[in-house]
Design a protein around this motif. Structure first.
Motif, short mmCIF file in Angstrom:
data_model
loop_
_atom_site.label_atom_id
_atom_site.label_comp_id
_atom_site.label_asym_id
_atom_site.label_seq_id
_atom_site.Cartn_x
_atom_site.Cartn_y
_atom_site.Cartn_z
N TYR A 1 23.19 17.72 -6.61
CA TYR A 1 24.52 16.91 -6.72
C TYR A 1 24.09 15.66 -7.00
O TYR A 1 25.18 14.75 -6.85
N ASN A 2 23.27 14.96 -7.30
CA ASN A 2 22.76 13.67 -7.43
C ASN A 2 23.60 13.20 -8.70
O ASN A 2 23.55 13.81 -9.83
N PHE A 3 24.12 12.05 -8.52
CA PHE A 3 25.10 11.24 -9.76
C PHE A 3 23.76 10.62 -10.80
O PHE A 3 24.05 10.60 -11.86
N ILE A 4 22.91 10.03 -10.00
CA ILE A 4 21.79 9.07 -10.70
C ILE A 4 20.36 9.81 -10.19
O ILE A 4 20.14 10.08 -9.12
N GLY B 1 16.34 10.15 -9.52
CA GLY B 1 15.49 9.38 -8.80
C GLY B 1 16.37 9.09 -7.31
O GLY B 1 16.99 9.77 -6.84
N PRO C 1 18.20 5.94 -6.20
CA PRO C 1 18.81 4.54 -6.11
C PRO C 1 19.33 3.82 -5.01
O PRO C 1 19.69 2.69 -4.82
#
Lengths: 180, 76
Positions: free
Chosen positions: B5-8, B10, B12
Motif C-alpha cells: 500500500y505504499n504511495f511512494i 522506497g 521516504p
C-alpha cells in the motif's frame, strides 16, 4: 451583541470528521503500512488546522467549538499514541507517561471549566505547541525516527507545561474573560 | 517499511520527517522568538501576558529540540 452559533456548523463538522482518520490509522499500523498511517495522521493534522480557518471564514466561532476541538485533539492523538504503543512502534514507558499526563491535563481542564462556571476551554499558548509536538511524536514513531530522544524530551516538556497550566487552572483565579 | 500500500517507492518517511521537522522547527523557533521580542515590553503582571510569554519560550525550546533531533538523526 452575541450571536447564537449552531453546534452543527462547518467548523465543528470538520473537527468531527477527524475521527474518520482513526480507523484507517489503526488498520495501517496493525498491518505495518507505515505510509498509509502517515497519510491518515497528516489528514488528521491538516483538518485540525482547517477547522479554525472554517470557523473564521463562516463566522461560527463558539466556546463549544473550542472545547470540542481540544477534546478531539486529545482523543485523536491519544488514540494514535495508544495504537503505536500497542504495536511497539513507540517506546512504551515515555509514550505511556505522555498519555497519562494528557489524561491528567484533561481532568485539570474539567476542573477549570467547573471553576469558571461555564463550558469554556482553557487557552494555553504552551499547550497549543505541545499538541503540535504530539502529532510529530506519532510521526517519529511511524518513521522510526529518533524515537527515544523525542519521546523522553517530550515527557519533560509536557511535565513542565502541565505544572504551569495546572497552577493557572486549579489555583489561580479564572480571568474575567475566560469564555472564548 | 515495505508494503503493497505504499504511495511512494522506497522509504521516504524519514526524509519527510526530516524536512517537516527541521523546517517547521526552525521556522517555529524563529516565529516565537519574534513574538517574544514583540512582547518584551508587555505588562508581566497580567496573567495572560505571562501565559503568552511562557508559550513563546516553550515554542522556541520545542522548535530547537526538533532541529537538534534532525541533526542527531543524520549526523550523530
Amino acid at each position: 451583541m452575541t450571536r447564537e452559533v449552531s453546534k452543527l456548523n462547518p467548523a465543528n463538522m470538520i473537527t468531527a470528521s477527524r475521527f474518520l482518520t482513526l480507523p484507517p490509522f489503526f488498520w495501517a499500523v496493525k498491518n505495518g503500512h507505515a505510509q498509509v498511517a502517515a497519510a491518515a495522521l497528516i489528514i488528521c493534522g491538516l483538518f485540525d488546522k482547517l477547522d479554525g480557518r472554517f470557523a473564521k471564514w463562516f463566522n461560527c466561532r463558539s466556546a463549544f467549538g473550542e472545547l470540542f476541538d481540544a477534546i478531539t485533539d486529545g482523543i485523536c492523538y491519544g488514540f494514535c499514541l495508544a495504537v503505536v504503543i500497542y504495536y511497539d512502534w513507540a517506546p512504551r514507558l515515555p509514550a505511556t507517561l505522555v498519555i497519562v499526563m494528557g489524561l491528567i491535563n484533561t481532568g485539570l481542564r474539567y476542573v477549570y471549566a467547573k471553576r469558571a462556571g461555564r463550558s469554556t476551554n482553557y487557552k494555553s499558548y504552551a499547550m497549543e505547541r505541545v499538541v503540535a509536538y504530539t502529532a510529530f511524536l506519532i510521526a517519529f514513531a511511524i518513521a522510526d525516527y529518533e524515537r527515544v530522544y523525542f519521546y523522553w524530551i517530550f515527557v519533560g516538556i509536557m511535565f513542565v507545561v502541565m505544572l504551569h497550566d495546572g497552577k493557572r487552572m486549579v489555583i489561580d483565579a479564572p480571568p474575567a474573560g475566560a469564555a472564548a | 517499511m515495505s508494503s503493497e500500500y505504499n504511495f511512494i517507492a522506497g522509504n521516504p518517511l524519514p526524509w519527510v520527517v526530516t524536512v517537516s521537522t527541521g523546517l517547521l522547527g526552525a521556522i517555529w523557533a524563529a516565529y516565537d522568538a519574534r513574538n517574544l521580542l514583540k512582547h518584551r515590553t508587555a505588562d508581566m503582571g497580567d496573567p495572560l501576558e505571562r501565559d503568552k510569554r511562557f508559550g513563546y519560550i516553550m515554542g522556541i525550546v520545542i522548535g530547537l529540540i526538533g532541529v537538534f533531533g534532525v541533526i542527531k538523526y543524520h549526523f550523530m
